[in-house]
Design a protein around this motif. Structure first.
Motif, PDB file in Angstrom:
ATOM      1  N   MET A   1       0.898  -1.300   0.400  1.00  0.00           N
ATOM      2  CA  MET A   1      -0.041  -0.807  -0.379  1.00  0.00           C
ATOM      3  C   MET A   1       0.613   1.337   0.250  1.00  0.00           C
ATOM      4  N   PHE A   2       0.625   2.030  -0.950  1.00  0.00           N
ATOM      5  CA  PHE A   2       0.891   3.302  -1.381  1.00  0.00           C
ATOM      6  C   PHE A   2       0.660   4.161   0.149  1.00  0.00           C
ATOM      7  N   LYS A   3       1.333   4.876   0.576  1.00  0.00           N
ATOM      8  CA  LYS A   3       0.701   5.651   1.937  1.00  0.00           C
ATOM      9  C   LYS A   3       0.930   7.031   0.856  1.00  0.00           C
ATOM     10  N   ARG A   4      -0.391   8.278   1.396  1.00  0.00           N
ATOM     11  CA  ARG A   4      -0.696   9.370   0.814  1.00  0.00           C
ATOM     12  C   ARG A   4       0.361  10.277   1.080  1.00  0.00           C
ATOM     13  N   ALA A   5       1.354  11.189   0.510  1.00  0.00           N
ATOM     14  CA  ALA A   5       2.341  12.219   0.405  1.00  0.00           C
ATOM     15  C   ALA A   5       1.494  12.951   1.107  1.00  0.00           C
ATOM     16  N   PRO A   6       1.935  14.264   3.024  1.00  0.00           N
ATOM     17  CA  PRO A   6       0.942  14.838   3.327  1.00  0.00           C
ATOM     18  C   PRO A   6       0.877  15.976   1.927  1.00  0.00           C
ATOM     19  N   PHE A   7       2.305  16.606   1.394  1.00  0.00           N
ATOM     20  CA  PHE A   7       1.972  17.090   0.595  1.00  0.00           C
ATOM     21  C   PHE A   7       2.255  17.421  -0.710  1.00  0.00           C
ATOM     22  N   ARG A   8       0.754  17.577  -1.478  1.00  0.00           N
ATOM     23  CA  ARG A   8       1.407  16.766  -2.986  1.00  0.00           C
ATOM     24  C   ARG A   8       1.383  17.829  -4.106  1.00  0.00           C
ATOM     25  N   PHE A   9       2.789  17.591  -4.721  1.00  0.00           N
ATOM     26  CA  PHE A   9       2.952  18.574  -5.712  1.00  0.00           C
ATOM     27  C   PHE A   9       2.087  19.170  -6.652  1.00  0.00           C
ATOM     28  N   ALA A  10       0.774  18.674  -6.908  1.00  0.00           N
ATOM     29  CA  ALA A  10      -0.241  19.512  -8.056  1.00  0.00           C
ATOM     30  C   ALA A  10      -0.648  20.045  -6.889  1.00  0.00           C
ATOM     31  N   ASP A  11      -0.813  20.112  -4.997  1.00  0.00           N
ATOM     32  CA  ASP A  11      -1.603  21.493  -4.647  1.00  0.00           C
ATOM     33  C   ASP A  11      -0.227  22.158  -4.665  1.00  0.00           C
ATOM     34  N   PHE A  12       0.876  22.538  -4.901  1.00  0.00           N
ATOM     35  CA  PHE A  12       2.006  23.275  -4.563  1.00  0.00           C
ATOM     36  C   PHE A  12       2.039  24.398  -5.250  1.00  0.00           C
ATOM     37  N   ARG A  53       9.996  27.789 -13.123  1.00  0.00           N
ATOM     38  CA  ARG A  53       9.676  27.099 -13.836  1.00  0.00           C
ATOM     39  C   ARG A  53       9.244  26.000 -13.817  1.00  0.00           C
ATOM     40  N   LYS A  54       7.851  25.425 -13.527  1.00  0.00           N
ATOM     41  CA  LYS A  54       6.715  24.099 -13.552  1.00  0.00           C
ATOM     42  C   LYS A  54       8.208  22.985 -12.731  1.00  0.00           C
ATOM     43  N   ASP A  55       9.395  23.111 -13.804  1.00  0.00           N
ATOM     44  CA  ASP A  55      10.266  21.887 -13.491  1.00  0.00           C
ATOM     45  C   ASP A  55      11.215  21.822 -12.552  1.00  0.00           C
ATOM     46  N   ASP A  56      10.863  23.799 -12.443  1.00  0.00           N
ATOM     47  CA  ASP A  56      11.939  24.041 -11.005  1.00  0.00           C
ATOM     48  C   ASP A  56      11.402  24.259  -9.408  1.00  0.00           C
ATOM     49  N   MET A  57       9.629  24.067  -9.798  1.00  0.00           N
ATOM     50  CA  MET A  57       8.751  23.524  -8.365  1.00  0.00           C
ATOM     51  C   MET A  57       8.878  22.582  -8.371  1.00  0.00           C
ATOM     52  N   HIS A  58       8.536  21.753  -9.585  1.00  0.00           N
ATOM     53  CA  HIS A  58       8.631  20.053  -9.261  1.00  0.00           C
ATOM     54  C   HIS A  58       9.918  19.633  -8.642  1.00  0.00           C
ATOM     55  N   HIS A  59      11.191  19.745  -9.408  1.00  0.00           N
ATOM     56  CA  HIS A  59      12.955  19.410  -8.401  1.00  0.00           C
ATOM     57  C   HIS A  59      12.263  20.134  -7.234  1.00  0.00           C
ATOM     58  N   LEU A  60      12.238  21.386  -6.471  1.00  0.00           N
ATOM     59  CA  LEU A  60      11.956  22.032  -5.141  1.00  0.00           C
ATOM     60  C   LEU A  60      11.497  20.918  -3.936  1.00  0.00           C
ATOM     61  N   TYR A  96       1.432  25.568   0.151  1.00  0.00           N
ATOM     62  CA  TYR A  96       0.050  24.987  -0.823  1.00  0.00           C
ATOM     63  C   TYR A  96      -0.791  25.274  -0.624  1.00  0.00           C
ATOM     64  N   LYS A  97      -2.049  24.956  -1.184  1.00  0.00           N
ATOM     65  CA  LYS A  97      -3.552  25.521  -1.872  1.00  0.00           C
ATOM     66  C   LYS A  97      -4.223  25.049   0.147  1.00  0.00           C
ATOM     67  N   GLU A  98      -3.982  24.168   0.587  1.00  0.00           N
ATOM     68  CA  GLU A  98      -4.624  24.317   1.482  1.00  0.00           C
ATOM     69  C   GLU A  98      -4.064  23.974   3.044  1.00  0.00           C
ATOM     70  N   LYS A  99      -2.872  24.241   3.053  1.00  0.00           N
ATOM     71  CA  LYS A  99      -1.996  23.941   4.281  1.00  0.00           C
ATOM     72  C   LYS A  99       0.007  24.091   3.292  1.00  0.00           C
ATOM     73  N   SER A 100       0.741  25.049   4.556  1.00  0.00           N
ATOM     74  CA  SER A 100       2.101  25.005   4.401  1.00  0.00           C
ATOM     75  C   SER A 100       2.648  24.844   5.120  1.00  0.00           C
ATOM     76  N   LYS A 101       4.578  24.653   5.205  1.00  0.00           N
ATOM     77  CA  LYS A 101       4.927  24.498   5.964  1.00  0.00           C
ATOM     78  C   LYS A 101       6.323  25.114   6.302  1.00  0.00           C
ATOM     79  N   GLU A 102       6.281  25.312   7.246  1.00  0.00           N
ATOM     80  CA  GLU A 102       8.063  26.317   7.194  1.00  0.00           C
ATOM     81  C   GLU A 102       9.263  25.905   8.115  1.00  0.00           C
ATOM     82  N   VAL A 103      10.238  26.229   7.751  1.00  0.00           N
ATOM     83  CA  VAL A 103      10.714  26.213   8.932  1.00  0.00           C
ATOM     84  C   VAL A 103      12.277  27.116   8.723  1.00  0.00           C
ATOM     85  N   THR A 104      12.629  27.168  10.540  1.00  0.00           N
ATOM     86  CA  THR A 104      12.970  28.039  10.773  1.00  0.00           C
ATOM     87  C   THR A 104      14.627  27.995  10.938  1.00  0.00           C
TER      88      THR A 104
END
Length: 136
Positions: A1-12, A53-60, A96-104
């Motif tokens: 079973m694949f676990k759903r990622a907490p943050f999806r690229f489609a929502d980035f 670019r989209k590929d930059d975002m995908h890479h990150l 992301y569309k419904e949430k974000s993650k930040e680190v200091t």
């Protein structure tokens, strides 16, 4: 079973990167607006527009997934400064569309070394991608 990622690229949607010394995070980039402000080698503030670019975002996004960015604590700062000299501080936020993650992160953070290294690698990669996009 694949676990759903907490943050999806489609929502980035965007990233925010800030860095500087202490609480003065003068160098800032926001991929949503494209605004990039930074101090150059002559300590002059440069304001530029950088589009990722989209590929930059995908890479990150992929790098964040690989390094476990989502599992890092939000606050990886050293606490109270000792007053001798300001410490380099980095702030990275993924939106992301419904949430974000930040680190200091402080450069001298003395907590878990694996987490510190993952956070530093993620910040370095974001800075590299932004600077490469600026050069294009």
């Amino acid at each position: 079973m694949f676990k759903r990622a907490p943050f999806r690229f489609a929502d980035f949607e965007s990233i925010v990167l800030k860095y500087g010394e202490g609480d003065e995070l003068i160098n800032q980039f926001d991929s949503e607006t494209g605004l990039y402000r930074f101090l150059n080698k002559q300590d002059s503030l440069v304001v530029d527009t950088v589009k990722l670019r989209k590929d930059d975002m995908h890479h990150l996004h992929g790098k964040a997934t690989q390094l476990g960015f989502w599992n890092l604590p939000d606050d990886m700062t050293s606490g109270e400064p000792d007053g001798t000299k300001p410490v380099a501080r980095f702030y990275l936020q993924f939106n992301y569309k419904e949430k974000s993650k930040e680190v200091t992160l402080d450069a001298d953070f003395n907590g878990n070394t694996k987490m510190r290294d993952a956070a530093k690698t993620m910040v370095d990669e974001a800075m590299r991608v932004v600077n490469d996009a600026r050069i294009r």
